[in-house]
Write a protein that holds these residues in place. Sequence first.
Motif, PDB file in Angstrom:
ATOM      1  N   GLU A 115    -112.538  73.662-129.222  1.00  0.00           N
ATOM      2  CA  GLU A 115    -113.444  73.480-130.358  1.00  0.00           C
ATOM      3  C   GLU A 115    -113.299  74.686-131.293  1.00  0.00           C
ATOM      4  O   GLU A 115    -114.049  75.646-131.231  1.00  0.00           O
ATOM      5  N   THR A 116    -112.303  74.598-132.152  1.00  0.00           N
ATOM      6  CA  THR A 116    -111.870  75.732-132.968  1.00  0.00           C
ATOM      7  C   THR A 116    -112.919  76.245-133.944  1.00  0.00           C
ATOM      8  O   THR A 116    -112.868  77.402-134.339  1.00  0.00           O
ATOM      9  N   GLN A 117    -113.871  75.406-134.322  1.00  0.00           N
ATOM     10  CA  GLN A 117    -114.895  75.875-135.251  1.00  0.00           C
ATOM     11  C   GLN A 117    -115.802  76.918-134.593  1.00  0.00           C
ATOM     12  O   GLN A 117    -116.521  77.637-135.264  1.00  0.00           O
ATOM     13  N   GLU A 132    -109.328  69.648-134.532  1.00  0.00           N
ATOM     14  CA  GLU A 132    -109.191  70.348-133.257  1.00  0.00           C
ATOM     15  C   GLU A 132    -107.918  69.947-132.533  1.00  0.00           C
ATOM     16  O   GLU A 132    -107.509  68.791-132.564  1.00  0.00           O
ATOM     17  N   ASP A 133    -107.282  70.939-131.891  1.00  0.00           N
ATOM     18  CA  ASP A 133    -106.159  70.612-131.029  1.00  0.00           C
ATOM     19  C   ASP A 133    -106.721  70.306-129.645  1.00  0.00           C
ATOM     20  O   ASP A 133    -107.827  70.702-129.305  1.00  0.00           O
ATOM     21  N   PHE A 134    -105.949  69.556-128.870  1.00  0.00           N
ATOM     22  CA  PHE A 134    -106.430  69.181-127.544  1.00  0.00           C
ATOM     23  C   PHE A 134    -105.263  68.904-126.614  1.00  0.00           C
ATOM     24  O   PHE A 134    -104.121  68.761-127.048  1.00  0.00           O
ATOM     25  N   GLU A 135    -105.587  68.874-125.334  1.00  0.00           N
ATOM     26  CA  GLU A 135    -104.611  68.585-124.289  1.00  0.00           C
ATOM     27  C   GLU A 135    -104.999  67.276-123.615  1.00  0.00           C
ATOM     28  O   GLU A 135    -106.178  66.981-123.448  1.00  0.00           O
ATOM     29  N   VAL A 136    -103.986  66.516-123.193  1.00  0.00           N
ATOM     30  CA  VAL A 136    -104.226  65.262-122.477  1.00  0.00           C
ATOM     31  C   VAL A 136    -103.538  65.359-121.117  1.00  0.00           C
ATOM     32  O   VAL A 136    -102.343  65.654-121.023  1.00  0.00           O
TER      33      VAL A 136
END
Length: 153
Positions: free
Chosen positions: A48-50, A127-131
């Motif tokens: 959550e980059t914010q 946002e970047d994320f991983e799966v």
Amino acid sequence: MMFEETKVAGIRGTTSLADNRLPGLWEEFMCRHKDLFMAAGAGYGICETQQTTYTEDGDVLFATMVGSPVHDFESLPTFLSLEQKVLQAGKYAVFTHRGTLANLFKTYQYIFGTWLQTTKVVLDDREDFEVYEREVLSFDAPDNEVKIYIPVK
């Protein structure tokens, strides 16, 4: 790759680069909500980059959420006390990390240190994320596989 809007239910925490609390957060999620992961067939780790803070000593503190995709939030049992997050639709560059999660930072170093510097791609403000498409049985398992989604314009 184009990614469709996705609803994720899970738990939130904070971590830092120096004190990685993500394995513990995943362990907590899997202990309490493994059935959600198994039904969805995937887990999401969202940065959550914010809510990122840079400390004086050069560390980075950030909020994170781990969970699984759901069709809707309304049908979730209220007793589960799950946090909710909507990942925005859009274009993403997708990278695959294989092997021990101890080396995951090296994949991120490549993405932001090499790939981003040598491509004409512009990051988007999502946002970047991983799966994780299968359960991680061990932090150091050589057959771990993580897809990393980086938002681009």
